[in-house]
Design a protein around this motif. Structure first.
Motif, PDB file in Angstrom:
ATOM      1  N   SER A 150      10.386  11.080   3.431  1.00  0.00           N
ATOM      2  CA  SER A 150      10.229  12.836   2.855  1.00  0.00           C
ATOM      3  C   SER A 150      10.628  12.558   1.310  1.00  0.00           C
ATOM      4  N   ALA A 151       9.485  13.131   0.750  1.00  0.00           N
ATOM      5  CA  ALA A 151       9.877  13.131  -0.820  1.00  0.00           C
ATOM      6  C   ALA A 151       9.426  14.591  -1.309  1.00  0.00           C
ATOM      7  N   LEU A 152       9.690  15.490  -0.871  1.00  0.00           N
ATOM      8  CA  LEU A 152      10.847  16.033   0.069  1.00  0.00           C
ATOM      9  C   LEU A 152      10.289  17.045   1.127  1.00  0.00           C
ATOM     10  N   ALA A 153      11.261  17.357   1.961  1.00  0.00           N
ATOM     11  CA  ALA A 153      10.815  18.433   2.785  1.00  0.00           C
ATOM     12  C   ALA A 153      11.392  19.885   2.047  1.00  0.00           C
ATOM     13  N   LEU A 154      10.450  20.600   2.008  1.00  0.00           N
ATOM     14  CA  LEU A 154      10.696  22.109   1.148  1.00  0.00           C
ATOM     15  C   LEU A 154      11.484  22.950   1.624  1.00  0.00           C
ATOM     16  N   ALA A 155      11.651  23.143   3.180  1.00  0.00           N
ATOM     17  CA  ALA A 155      12.319  24.475   3.439  1.00  0.00           C
ATOM     18  C   ALA A 155      13.875  24.644   2.878  1.00  0.00           C
ATOM     19  N   ARG A 156      14.325  23.275   3.228  1.00  0.00           N
ATOM     20  CA  ARG A 156      15.725  23.288   3.351  1.00  0.00           C
ATOM     21  C   ARG A 156      16.226  23.203   1.591  1.00  0.00           C
ATOM     22  N   ILE A 157      15.352  22.539   0.993  1.00  0.00           N
ATOM     23  CA  ILE A 157      15.466  22.350  -0.403  1.00  0.00           C
ATOM     24  C   ILE A 157      15.425  23.779  -1.146  1.00  0.00           C
ATOM     25  N   VAL A 158      14.542  24.559  -0.743  1.00  0.00           N
ATOM     26  CA  VAL A 158      14.468  26.111  -1.148  1.00  0.00           C
ATOM     27  C   VAL A 158      15.871  26.656  -0.910  1.00  0.00           C
TER      28      VAL A 158
ATOM     29  N   GLN B 282       7.629  25.611  11.238  1.00  0.00           N
ATOM     30  CA  GLN B 282       6.542  25.424  10.317  1.00  0.00           C
ATOM     31  C   GLN B 282       7.204  25.265   8.843  1.00  0.00           C
ATOM     32  N   PHE B 283       7.186  23.969   8.283  1.00  0.00           N
ATOM     33  CA  PHE B 283       7.576  23.756   6.630  1.00  0.00           C
ATOM     34  C   PHE B 283       6.776  22.783   5.911  1.00  0.00           C
ATOM     35  N   ASP B 284       6.854  22.960   4.755  1.00  0.00           N
ATOM     36  CA  ASP B 284       6.098  22.149   3.937  1.00  0.00           C
ATOM     37  C   ASP B 284       6.800  20.817   3.635  1.00  0.00           C
ATOM     38  N   LYS B 285       5.907  19.665   3.503  1.00  0.00           N
ATOM     39  CA  LYS B 285       6.668  18.554   3.255  1.00  0.00           C
ATOM     40  C   LYS B 285       5.791  17.437   2.433  1.00  0.00           C
ATOM     41  N   VAL B 286       6.237  16.886   1.424  1.00  0.00           N
ATOM     42  CA  VAL B 286       5.647  15.746   0.781  1.00  0.00           C
ATOM     43  C   VAL B 286       6.139  14.291   1.481  1.00  0.00           C
ATOM     44  N   GLU B 287       5.132  13.652   2.041  1.00  0.00           N
ATOM     45  CA  GLU B 287       5.638  12.609   2.546  1.00  0.00           C
ATOM     46  C   GLU B 287       5.312  11.035   1.859  1.00  0.00           C
ATOM     47  N   ILE B 288       6.066  10.152   1.685  1.00  0.00           N
ATOM     48  CA  ILE B 288       5.648   9.042   1.175  1.00  0.00           C
ATOM     49  C   ILE B 288       5.756   7.684   2.131  1.00  0.00           C
ATOM     50  N   VAL B 289       4.720   7.109   2.191  1.00  0.00           N
ATOM     51  CA  VAL B 289       4.453   5.959   3.375  1.00  0.00           C
ATOM     52  C   VAL B 289       4.137   4.645   2.465  1.00  0.00           C
ATOM     53  N   GLN B 290       4.511   3.597   3.136  1.00  0.00           N
ATOM     54  CA  GLN B 290       4.302   2.109   2.445  1.00  0.00           C
ATOM     55  C   GLN B 290       4.028   1.115   3.606  1.00  0.00           C
ATOM     56  N   PHE B 291       3.088   0.591   3.120  1.00  0.00           N
ATOM     57  CA  PHE B 291       2.775  -0.668   4.231  1.00  0.00           C
ATOM     58  C   PHE B 291       2.955  -1.872   3.305  1.00  0.00           C
ATOM     59  N   GLN B 292       3.763  -2.980   4.033  1.00  0.00           N
ATOM     60  CA  GLN B 292       4.478  -3.984   3.211  1.00  0.00           C
ATOM     61  C   GLN B 292       4.481  -5.279   4.091  1.00  0.00           C
ATOM     62  N   HIS B 293       4.633  -6.214   3.359  1.00  0.00           N
ATOM     63  CA  HIS B 293       4.638  -7.761   3.768  1.00  0.00           C
ATOM     64  C   HIS B 293       6.314  -7.651   4.459  1.00  0.00           C
ATOM     65  N   PRO B 294       6.294  -8.327   5.593  1.00  0.00           N
ATOM     66  CA  PRO B 294       7.614  -8.307   6.393  1.00  0.00           C
ATOM     67  C   PRO B 294       8.732  -8.734   5.371  1.00  0.00           C
TER      68      PRO B 294
ATOM     69  N   ILE C  39       0.875  -1.272  -0.056  1.00  0.00           N
ATOM     70  CA  ILE C  39      -0.063  -0.019   0.128  1.00  0.00           C
ATOM     71  C   ILE C  39       0.936   1.231  -0.121  1.00  0.00           C
ATOM     72  N   LYS C  40       0.698   2.172  -0.893  1.00  0.00           N
ATOM     73  CA  LYS C  40       1.648   3.247  -1.128  1.00  0.00           C
ATOM     74  C   LYS C  40       0.771   4.541  -0.862  1.00  0.00           C
ATOM     75  N   LEU C  41       1.021   5.404   0.093  1.00  0.00           N
ATOM     76  CA  LEU C  41       0.390   6.701   0.223  1.00  0.00           C
ATOM     77  C   LEU C  41       1.393   7.947   0.201  1.00  0.00           C
ATOM     78  N   THR C  42       0.720   9.037  -0.571  1.00  0.00           N
ATOM     79  CA  THR C  42       1.693  10.126  -0.264  1.00  0.00           C
ATOM     80  C   THR C  42       0.849  11.279   0.215  1.00  0.00           C
ATOM     81  N   GLY C  43       1.440  12.252   0.735  1.00  0.00           N
ATOM     82  CA  GLY C  43       0.615  13.302   0.983  1.00  0.00           C
ATOM     83  C   GLY C  43       1.467  14.680   1.255  1.00  0.00           C
ATOM     84  N   TYR C  44       0.909  15.687   0.710  1.00  0.00           N
ATOM     85  CA  TYR C  44       1.463  16.973   1.410  1.00  0.00           C
ATOM     86  C   TYR C  44       0.961  17.633   2.429  1.00  0.00           C
TER      87      TYR C  44
END
Length: 425
Positions: free
Chosen positions: A388-396, A285-297, A257-262
Motif C-alpha cells: 500500500s502506498a498508501l491507505a487513506l483512511a488512517r493516514i487522514v 470502504q476506504f481509499d488506497k493507492v496500491e503498488i504492485v511489482q512482478f519480478q525475477h525470483p 513490471i511496476k503497476l500502481t492504481g487507486y
RNA sequence: GGUGACGUGGGUGAGUGGCUGAAACCACCGGUUUGCUAAACCGGCAUACUCUGAAAGGGGUAUCGCGGGUUCGAAUCCCGCCGUCACCGCCA
C-alpha cells in the motif's frame, strides 16, 4: 499455492516453515498427505496415458483396416478398444477425484515464510524492524481524536454514511473531501515518479481472479459478494492489478513490471467492533493507492526493499512519525512469504495505526495464476509483490490528530499544492 | 434484454471425421551471404503433465473459447455455457 515439485524436493524446509506459522504436529501431516495424493495422481496418470496410447494406436489400425476392406479384422479390434475404454473411464474418474482432493489440500497450505520471519503467534510478537528515530509528538491537553475533529471542522460524517449505507461507510465533505482527493493524487504522482504505470482497474472481479491472488477460497467472508452476477467487490487493488498478468508468459527482459492504481477498497470486517475501530480506524470502504511489482525470483527481495523505501519516502513527505514492523509467523498473511507493515503514530489516540503492508509472495500467487517467464528453454514462475502506498483512511486520521492547532489543521507542505489550502479550518 | 454471425498457435488465416499439435504467411530467434543496413536463402519457433536418461535428449498423454456427448477415431458432428462482433431495444 506452493509448487508440488517444491514440496517434494524441500519437504524439511516446508515443514519448518509451517512450524513458524504455528502448525501443530497433527496439522503438519497435510504435507505427507499431499505427497501421497500426488503419488497416486502420477501412477494413475501414467496408467491412463499408456491406455490411451494403446487406444490411439488401435484406432489408427482400424482406420487402415477399413480402408483395405478387411472388415472382420476391424470389428475384432473394435471390441478390444471397447474394453480399453471401460478401464480408461475408471481411471479418468480416479484421476479427476485425486486431482480434486490434491487441489483442495494444496489450497490449505499457506506460503512458506522467508527465513528472516520471526517466530511468534500474535501481533505482539512482530519485530520492530525500524523504530521511529525521533520523539513521538505530544499534543497539548484537550487535543481531540480525529472523529471529534471531523465534527468540529465538518470534514467527514460517519452518521450520514450510516444513514445512506450502514456503519463503516464514511462520507467526506468540503475540505475533508478535498483532502481525500489531494492524498490520492499525491500518492499516485509519487508512484508514477518512481516508475509505476498508473492503472484504473475494475472494482468488481470474478471468481478466477479472486482465487488467483488468494482471496478465495480462504478469505471468502472478507469480501462483499454480488450473488446475482457472481462477482466480488475488491478488498484491495492488488486483486485486479496482479491478475492483469494471470496466464501470461513474460520475457526475462520484461522485468520489473511496476503497476500502481487507486481504488476504493471494500472489506466486510465481520466481527470487529469496539473502541479500537472508532472513527476511521477501521471502515468497510476506504481509499488506497496500491503498488504492485512482478519480478525475477533472484531480484524480488531487492525489489521488496525498494518498495519499502518508496513508502518510507512518501511518509516522510507527509511528515508523519512512523515505524516499520516485520511480521511474525503468526501474523503473516496466508499467501505472503515476508511482510513489512508501516504504522503511523496517532498522537491523540496514543496508538500506532497500520497504514501500509508491503509483501513478497514469491511464487505463491504466480503459481495459482500461472504467471511465468521464459528462462532459457523452459518456463519458471515469476515473483509477485505488492504494497500500500498508501491507505487513506488512517493516514487522514493521523494527519488530523497530529497536526491540530488552535487555528486549524496544518496541511504538510508536500500536500498543499494538491489541497489548495495550507490550513484546514 | 432480443436476433444473427463467429471463437484455431504471438498475429493474419487454412482446415467439415483418421495421413493435423495443426498448412501458408507475418512477427520472433539462430545461421549463411554482406563494407553497413536491407534483401535473399537455410534452420528453429506452443503449453502442461508424465515416463526414461547422469546429461544432452528421447518416448507418451492432453490441449484448436470452456464443459459434456456421439464415434474404433473429433479442431471438424451434437448439446450446454462463456465470450466477441453486428443489428434492434434500453441507457450514463
Amino acid at each position: 499455492m506452493l509448487e508440488l515439485h517444491y514440496i517434494r524436493a524441500n519437504k524439511e524446509r516446508v515443514l519448518q516453515g509451517l512450524k513458524t506459522r504455528n502448525f501443530t504436529e497433527e496439522e503438519l501431516g497435510i504435507i505427507e498427505q499431499i505427497i501421497q495424493l500426488d503419488d497416486t495422481r502420477k501412477d494413475t496418470q501414467t496408467e491412463l496415458d499408456s491406455l490411451l496410447a494403446e487406444r490411439n494406436q488401435l484406432s489408427k489400425e482400424i482406420g487402415s483396416l477399413f480402408k483395405q476392406g478387411k472388415k472382420e479384422e476391424a470389428e475384432s479390434q473394435r471390441e478390444r478398444v471397447a474394453s480399453l475404454k471401460a478401464r480408461a473411464s475408471e481411471l479418468e474418474e480416479k484421476l479427476r477425484s485425486t486431482q480434486e482432493s490434491l487441489a483442495e489440500q494444496l489450497y490449505k497450505v499457506p506460503n512458506i515464510p522467508h527465513e528472516s520471519v520471526p517466530a511468534g503467534s500474535t501481533e505482539e510478537d512482530n519485530e520492530v524492524f525500524r523504530p521511529w528515530p525521533g520523539e513521538l509528538p505530544k499534543l497539548p491537553e484537550g487535543a481531540l481524536p480525529h472523529w471529534e475533529l471531523a465534527q468540529k471542522y465538518n470534514i467527514f460524517d460517519l452518521d450520514l454514511g450510516t444513514k445512506i449505507t450502514g456503519s463503516g461507510f464514511p462520507l467526506y465533505r468540503g475540505k475533508g473531501a478535498r483532502l481525500q482527493r489531494a492524498l490520492i493524487a499525491f500518492f499516485l504522482d509519487e508512484a508514477v515518479k518512481a516508475g509505476y504505470e498508473e492503472i484504473i482497474p475494475p472494482l468488481l472481479v470474478n471468481e478466477d481472479t479472486a482465487r488467483a491472488t488468494g482471496q478465495l477460497p480462504d478469505k471468502e467472508g472478507q469480501m462483499y459478494y454480488v450473488e446475482r452476477d457472481n462477482l466480488y467487490l475488491i478488498p484491495t487493488a492488488e486483486v485486479p492489478l496482479t491478475n492483469i498478468y494471470r496466464d501470461v508468459i513474460l520475457d526475462e527482459k520484461d522485468f520489473p513490471i511496476k503497476l500502481t492504481g487507486y481504488t476504493p477498497c471494500f472489506r466486510r470486517e465481520a466481527g470487529s467492533y469496539g473502541a479500537h475501530v472508532r472513527g476511521l480506524n477501521r471502515v468497510h470502504q476506504f481509499d488506497k493507492v496500491e503498488i504492485v511489482q512482478f519480478q525475477h525470483p533472484d531480484k524480488s527481495y531487492d525489489t521488496l526493499h525498494e518498495m519499502l523505501a518508496h513508502v518510507e519516502g512518501v511518509l516522510q513527505k507527509l511528515e508523519l512519525p512512523f515505524r516499520i514492523l516485520r511480521l511474525c509467523g503468526g501474523d503473516l498473511g496466508f499467501t505472503s512469504a515476508l511482510t513489512f507493515d508501516f504504522e503511523v503514530y496517532s498522537a491523540a489516540q496514543h496508538r500506532w495505526l497500520e497504514v501500509s503492508s508491503v509483501s513478497n509472495f514469491e511464487t505463491y500467487q504466480s503459481n495459482r495464476m500461472k504467471l511465468r517467464f521464459r528462462d532459457g528453454k523452459s518456463t519458471r514462475l515469476a515473483h509477485t509483490l505488492n504494497g500500500s502506498a498508501l491507505a487513506l483512511a488512517r493516514i487522514v486520521a493521523a494527519l488530523l490528530e497530529n497536526n491540530q492547532t488552535p487555528e486549524g489543521i496544518v496541511i504538510p507542505k508536500a500536500l498543499q499544492d494538491y489541497t489548495g489550502f495550507g490550513l484546514l479550518d
